[in-house]
Design a protein around this motif. Sequence first.
Motif, mmCIF file in Angstrom:
data_model
loop_
_atom_site.group_PDB
_atom_site.id
_atom_site.type_symbol
_atom_site.label_atom_id
_atom_site.label_comp_id
_atom_site.label_asym_id
_atom_site.label_seq_id
_atom_site.Cartn_x
_atom_site.Cartn_y
_atom_site.Cartn_z
ATOM 1 N N THR A 58 -19.095 67.784 89.597
ATOM 2 C CA THR A 58 -18.486 67.760 88.412
ATOM 3 C C THR A 58 -17.821 66.336 88.319
ATOM 4 O OG1 THR A 58 -16.514 68.366 89.304
ATOM 5 C CG2 THR A 58 -17.852 70.031 88.541
ATOM 6 N N ALA A 114 -27.142 69.712 88.522
ATOM 7 C CA ALA A 114 -25.823 69.360 87.960
ATOM 8 C C ALA A 114 -25.884 67.716 87.666
ATOM 9 C CB ALA A 114 -24.839 69.703 88.554
ATOM 10 N N GLN A 151 -20.630 63.291 80.951
ATOM 11 C CA GLN A 151 -19.788 63.928 79.903
ATOM 12 C C GLN A 151 -20.598 64.681 79.146
ATOM 13 O OE1 GLN A 151 -16.816 62.309 77.797
ATOM 14 N NE2 GLN A 151 -15.623 63.855 77.821
ATOM 15 N N GLY A 155 -23.038 67.257 80.704
ATOM 16 C CA GLY A 155 -22.049 68.198 81.120
ATOM 17 C C GLY A 155 -21.588 69.314 79.842
ATOM 18 N N LYS A 156 -21.412 68.916 78.775
ATOM 19 C CA LYS A 156 -21.187 69.654 77.668
ATOM 20 C C LYS A 156 -22.555 70.418 77.078
ATOM 21 C CE LYS A 156 -17.611 66.961 75.460
ATOM 22 N NZ LYS A 156 -17.171 65.846 74.397
ATOM 23 N N ARG A 177 -25.004 71.264 79.138
ATOM 24 C CA ARG A 177 -25.308 72.117 80.035
ATOM 25 C C ARG A 177 -24.387 73.484 79.951
ATOM 26 N NH1 ARG A 177 -24.149 71.262 85.099
ATOM 27 N NH2 ARG A 177 -25.672 72.708 85.894
ATOM 28 N N GLU A 178 -23.139 73.308 79.801
ATOM 29 C CA GLU A 178 -22.187 74.426 79.516
ATOM 30 C C GLU A 178 -22.605 75.100 78.410
ATOM 31 O OE1 GLU A 178 -17.456 74.820 78.894
ATOM 32 O OE2 GLU A 178 -18.056 73.032 79.336
ATOM 33 N N ARG A 179 -23.081 74.598 77.213
ATOM 34 C CA ARG A 179 -23.370 75.177 76.103
ATOM 35 C C ARG A 179 -24.601 75.821 76.116
ATOM 36 N NH1 ARG A 179 -26.028 73.771 71.220
ATOM 37 N NH2 ARG A 179 -26.540 71.749 71.886
ATOM 38 N N GLY A 205 -26.608 76.347 79.283
ATOM 39 C CA GLY A 205 -26.966 77.043 80.461
ATOM 40 C C GLY A 205 -28.294 76.114 81.104
#
Length: 263
Positions: free
Chosen positions: A103, A134, A170, A173-174, A176-178, A180
């Motif tokens: 992270t 990641a 950043q 990361g956004k 990947r979060e949205r 998957g």
Amino acid sequence: MAVLTISTISLDTFNAILSRYTTTAPAKLVDLDTLRYVTVPTKLAERKKDGDAFLEKAEVEGLVEWKLKHGTFRPKLLQLVQSNPSPLIHDTTRSAFASLDPTSPLPALKSMTSLKGIGPATASLLLAVFDPEAVPFFSDELLRWVTWEEGGGWKRKIKYDVKEYAVLVQGVGKLRERLGVKAVDVERVAWVLGREGRDVGAGGGEGGEKTEEEVTPNDGAKKSKSVKGKDETKVVGKGVKRKTEDGKTSEGARRSTRRKTAT
């Protein structure tokens, strides 16, 4: 036209573009792609299970060769990397992997850059093969995709510094979060988009490096910088004539400079 920016792309479109990677990548890169995406990550996963993950010197050299042939070729970079002693590569990569926080990979990235020839972009590659899920690789195409809406398109100038990598992390990361998805797959989608030269939309444009001359939005004419006491002249296209101080004309030539940096 569908908007393909990193903040709006759909999962279906993402997967469709990802499926084109194998046909977009040159055949000559198949062996290096296998090394980068399969062989080294598999070996690192096995070493991780044993509690002692590190990279061999030959593995680092192979990854650097992949990077150079996949992007901008800088022959001296590989020579610098080869000058690192094997024990130093073992210790440095082992320490960086042990301290890696997916992270927040910047501390581990900085640790990796202590090796000769390993700048932020190459360091991110070494971390990415350790944690492909990641940690994103700092590729030209991926940074340009992440920052597309800032302008510059696929010709955006890159500094290859830690600050830019933080922006890339950043943005990925956004996404990947949205959606998957894996960081390694985000990298490959960006590479396909860049190689295809796709205009991903949302006003990013295809502009390159800025100069003192500015392209006007209406007719593409370039307006020269005004000088006190002199007539401002317009320049349209390449190699056209412009006024000089003595009222004569001369052929205009656009100059550009390029800096080669270790990445």
